[in-house]
Design an enzyme around this catalytic site. Structure first.
Site, PDB file in Angstrom:
ATOM      1  CE1 TYR A 158      46.290 -24.933 -36.354  1.00  8.35           C
ATOM      2  CE2 TYR A 158      48.594 -24.294 -36.560  1.00  8.35           C
ATOM      3  CZ  TYR A 158      47.542 -24.718 -35.793  1.00  8.35           C
ATOM      4  OH  TYR A 158      47.731 -24.933 -34.450  1.00  8.35           O
ATOM      5  CE  LYS A 165      49.300 -23.970 -31.491  1.00  2.00           C
ATOM      6  NZ  LYS A 165      49.062 -23.828 -30.046  1.00  2.00           N
TER       7      LYS A 165
HETATM    8  P1  NAP Z   1      40.116 -25.895 -26.427  1.00  2.00           P
HETATM    9  O1  NAP Z   1      39.503 -26.966 -25.626  1.00  2.00           O
HETATM   10  O2  NAP Z   1      39.195 -24.933 -27.112  1.00  2.00           O
HETATM   11  O3  NAP Z   1      41.183 -25.128 -25.542  1.00  2.00           O
HETATM   12  C1  NAP Z   1      41.676 -23.843 -25.889  1.00  2.00           C
HETATM   13  C2  NAP Z   1      41.690 -23.068 -24.602  1.00  2.00           C
HETATM   14  O4  NAP Z   1      42.277 -21.772 -24.775  1.00  2.00           O
HETATM   15  C3  NAP Z   1      40.269 -22.815 -24.102  1.00  2.00           C
HETATM   16  O5  NAP Z   1      40.190 -23.237 -22.750  1.00  2.00           O
HETATM   17  C4  NAP Z   1      40.141 -21.315 -24.236  1.00  2.00           C
HETATM   18  O6  NAP Z   1      39.211 -20.778 -23.324  1.00  2.00           O
HETATM   19  C5  NAP Z   1      41.561 -20.906 -23.941  1.00  2.00           C
HETATM   20  N1  NAP Z   1      41.811 -19.501 -24.214  1.00  2.00           N
HETATM   21  C6  NAP Z   1      41.551 -18.796 -25.335  1.00  2.00           C
HETATM   22  N2  NAP Z   1      41.871 -17.499 -25.160  1.00  2.00           N
HETATM   23  C7  NAP Z   1      42.363 -17.394 -23.884  1.00  2.00           C
HETATM   24  C8  NAP Z   1      42.844 -16.323 -23.088  1.00  2.00           C
HETATM   25  N3  NAP Z   1      42.911 -15.062 -23.545  1.00  2.00           N
HETATM   26  N4  NAP Z   1      43.248 -16.587 -21.821  1.00  2.00           N
HETATM   27  C9  NAP Z   1      43.184 -17.817 -21.309  1.00  2.00           C
HETATM   28  N5  NAP Z   1      42.723 -18.873 -21.996  1.00  2.00           N
HETATM   29  C10 NAP Z   1      42.311 -18.658 -23.275  1.00  2.00           C
HETATM   30  O7  NAP Z   1      41.022 -26.508 -27.606  1.00  2.00           O
HETATM   31  P2  NAP Z   1      42.296 -27.493 -27.606  1.00  2.00           P
HETATM   32  O8  NAP Z   1      42.307 -28.057 -28.964  1.00  2.00           O
HETATM   33  O9  NAP Z   1      42.286 -28.369 -26.414  1.00  2.00           O
HETATM   34  O10 NAP Z   1      43.514 -26.460 -27.517  1.00  2.00           O
HETATM   35  C11 NAP Z   1      44.530 -26.527 -26.532  1.00  2.00           C
HETATM   36  C12 NAP Z   1      45.891 -26.320 -27.161  1.00  2.00           C
HETATM   37  O11 NAP Z   1      46.202 -27.441 -27.994  1.00  2.00           O
HETATM   38  C13 NAP Z   1      45.986 -25.084 -28.067  1.00  2.00           C
HETATM   39  O12 NAP Z   1      47.259 -24.496 -27.899  1.00  2.00           O
HETATM   40  C14 NAP Z   1      45.888 -25.703 -29.445  1.00  2.00           C
HETATM   41  O13 NAP Z   1      46.461 -24.886 -30.455  1.00  2.00           O
HETATM   42  C15 NAP Z   1      46.682 -26.965 -29.221  1.00  2.00           C
HETATM   43  N6  NAP Z   1      46.521 -28.016 -30.225  1.00  2.00           N
HETATM   44  C16 NAP Z   1      45.292 -28.466 -30.559  1.00  2.00           C
HETATM   45  C17 NAP Z   1      45.160 -29.458 -31.524  1.00  2.00           C
HETATM   46  C18 NAP Z   1      43.798 -29.954 -31.937  1.00  2.00           C
HETATM   47  O14 NAP Z   1      43.687 -30.544 -33.014  1.00  2.00           O
HETATM   48  N7  NAP Z   1      42.768 -29.778 -31.142  1.00  2.00           N
HETATM   49  C19 NAP Z   1      46.307 -30.006 -32.133  1.00  2.00           C
HETATM   50  C20 NAP Z   1      47.556 -29.541 -31.751  1.00  2.00           C
HETATM   51  C21 NAP Z   1      47.665 -28.538 -30.794  1.00  2.00           C
HETATM   52  P3  NAP Z   1      37.639 -20.654 -23.792  1.00  2.00           P
HETATM   53  O15 NAP Z   1      37.265 -21.848 -24.581  1.00  2.00           O
HETATM   54  O16 NAP Z   1      36.928 -20.537 -22.528  1.00  2.00           O
HETATM   55  O17 NAP Z   1      37.580 -19.464 -24.697  1.00  2.00           O
END
Ligand code: NAP
Length: 258
Positions: A158, A165
Site C-alpha cells: 500500500y 491516507k
Molecule cells: P475507482 O473506482 O477507481 O475510483 C477512483 C476514482 O478516482 C476514479 O473515478 C478516478 O478517475 C478518480 N481520480 C483519479 N485521479 C483523479 C483526479 N486527478 N481528479 C479527479 N478524479 C480522479 O476506485 P475506488 O476503489 O472506488 O476508490 C475510491 C476511493 O475509495 C479512493 O479514495 C480509494 O482509496 C478508497 N478506498 C478504496 C478501497 C478499495 O478496496 N477499493 C478501500 C478503501 C478505500 P478515473 O478512473 O477516471 O481515472
C-alpha cells in the site's frame, strides 16, 4: 428514517460500476437526494461517455468534468453548482491515485514525483474541494471521504497510498474542527478492500481480500452498497452529532489483532 429529500449531493470518483462512489451515489439517490456527478476528463471523452451512461438512471442534474489537479476545473464545478442549485448539502470525495510502480515493492523507492502526485490527488484534494464547497454549505452540510486501514498500519504494497491516507484522515480532523462552527460535518469511511479500478493497481489486492475473508468477524469483505449505505447515514440528520470521525465499514477487520 434516513431521508435525504431536498438535499443536493455532489459525488466525485465514479469511474465505473465497481466504483465505491457508484455505490454511494445509488444510496444517496435512493434516499431522495438530488445528484451532481463529476468525472475525470480525458482527451477522447471516453470517461465522460462511460460515466454519463452509467449515472443516467439516477438523473443527475449536474454533470461536470473535474480533475482535482486543475484549479480552474474545481472553480468552474462549484460556480456551476452555485448557479444551478444555489447551495450544496453533501460532498462525496471518493478518489485517489498513485502510480502502479509506487504500489508494490520497497516503500523507500518511492519517487519524489510519485509521492507528490499521490499526496496532491489523494490528500490535498479533500481540503481544496472542502474550501470550494464551504460557501455553498451556508445551511450546513456533510463531507465524506474514503480511506483505508493502510493509512494507520502497514499493509504490504500500500506504501505511498498509506502515507496519503494518513494525511487524509488528519485532514478530516482539521477540517471538522474548522468547519464545525459552520454546521459542516466532515467524516471518513475506512472501507474494507473491494475490487475496483483503483484497488487493482495495488499489488496483491486479491490476497488482501482473501485474508479479510478469513480473519474479519463477518468472514467476508464489504460491498460498494454497504459503503454507500454508511455514507448515506453519515450525510443524513441521523448522524447529526458525528464529525471528525473515521467509521470502519470493513466487516469488523479493524478490531482484530491476529
Ligand atoms: P475507482 O473506482 O477507481 O475510483 C477512483 C476514482 O478516482 C476514479 O473515478 C478516478 O478517475 C478518480 N481520480 C483519479 N485521479 C483523479 C483526479 N486527478 N481528479 C479527479 N478524479 C480522479 O476506485 P475506488 O476503489 O472506488 O476508490 C475510491 C476511493 O475509495 C479512493 O479514495 C480509494 O482509496 C478508497 N478506498 C478504496 C478501497 C478499495 O478496496 N477499493 C478501500 C478503501 C478505500 P478515473 O478512473 O477516471 O481515472
Amino acid at each position: 428514517m434516513l431521508d435525504l429529500t431536498g438535499k443536493k449531493a455532489l459525488v466525485t470518483g465514479i469511474a465505473n460500476n465497481r466504483s465505491i462512489a457508484w455505490g454511494i451515489a445509488q444510496q444517496l439517490h435512493q434516499a431522495g437526494a438530488e445528484l451532481g456527478v463529476t468525472y475525470l476528463p480525458d482527451e477522447k471523452g471516453r470517461y465522460e461517455r462511460k460515466v454519463r451512461e452509467l449515472v443516467n438512471p439516477l438523473n443527475p442534474s449536474v454533470f461536470l468534468p473535474c480533475d482535482v489537479q486543475n484549479d480552474s476545473q474545481i472553480e468552474s464545478t462549484f460556480e456551476t453548482i452555485a448557479q444551478e442549485w444555489g447551495k450544496l448539502d453533501i460532498l462525496i470525495h471518493s478518489l485517489a491515485f498513485a502510480s502502479k510502480e509506487d504500489l508494490s515493492g520497497e516503500f523507500s523507492a518511492t519517487s519524489r514525483e510519485g509521492f507528490t502526485q499521490a499526496m496532491e490527488i489523494s490528500t490535498y484534494s479533500l481540503t481544496r474541494l472542502a474550501r470550494a464547497a464551504k460557501p455553498l454549505m451556508s445551511e450546513g452540510g456533510s463531507i465524506v471521504t474514503l480511506t483505508y486501514l493502510g493509512g494507520e498500519r502497514v499493509i504490504p504494497n500500500y506504501n505511498v497510498m498509506g502515507v496519503a491516507k494518513a494525511g487524509l484522515q488528519m485532514s478530516v480532523r482539521y477540517l471538522a474542527a474548522e468547519l464545525g462552527s459552520h454546521k459542516i460535518r466532515v467524516n471518513a469511511i475506512s472501507a474494507g478492500p473491494i475490487r475496483t479500478l483503483a484497488s487493482s493497481a495495488v499489488d496483491g489486492i486479491l490476497d488482501m481480500i482473501r485474508h479479510v475473508e478469513e480473519v474479519a468477524p463477518l468472514q467476508r469483505t464489504v460491498t460498494q452498497q454497504e459503503v454507500g449505505n454508511s455514507a448515506a447515514f453519515l450525510c443524513s440528520d441521523l448522524a447529526g452529532g458525528i464529525t471528525g470521525q473515521v467509521l470502519y465499514v470493513d466487516a469488523g477487520y479493524e478490531i482484530m489483532g491476529m
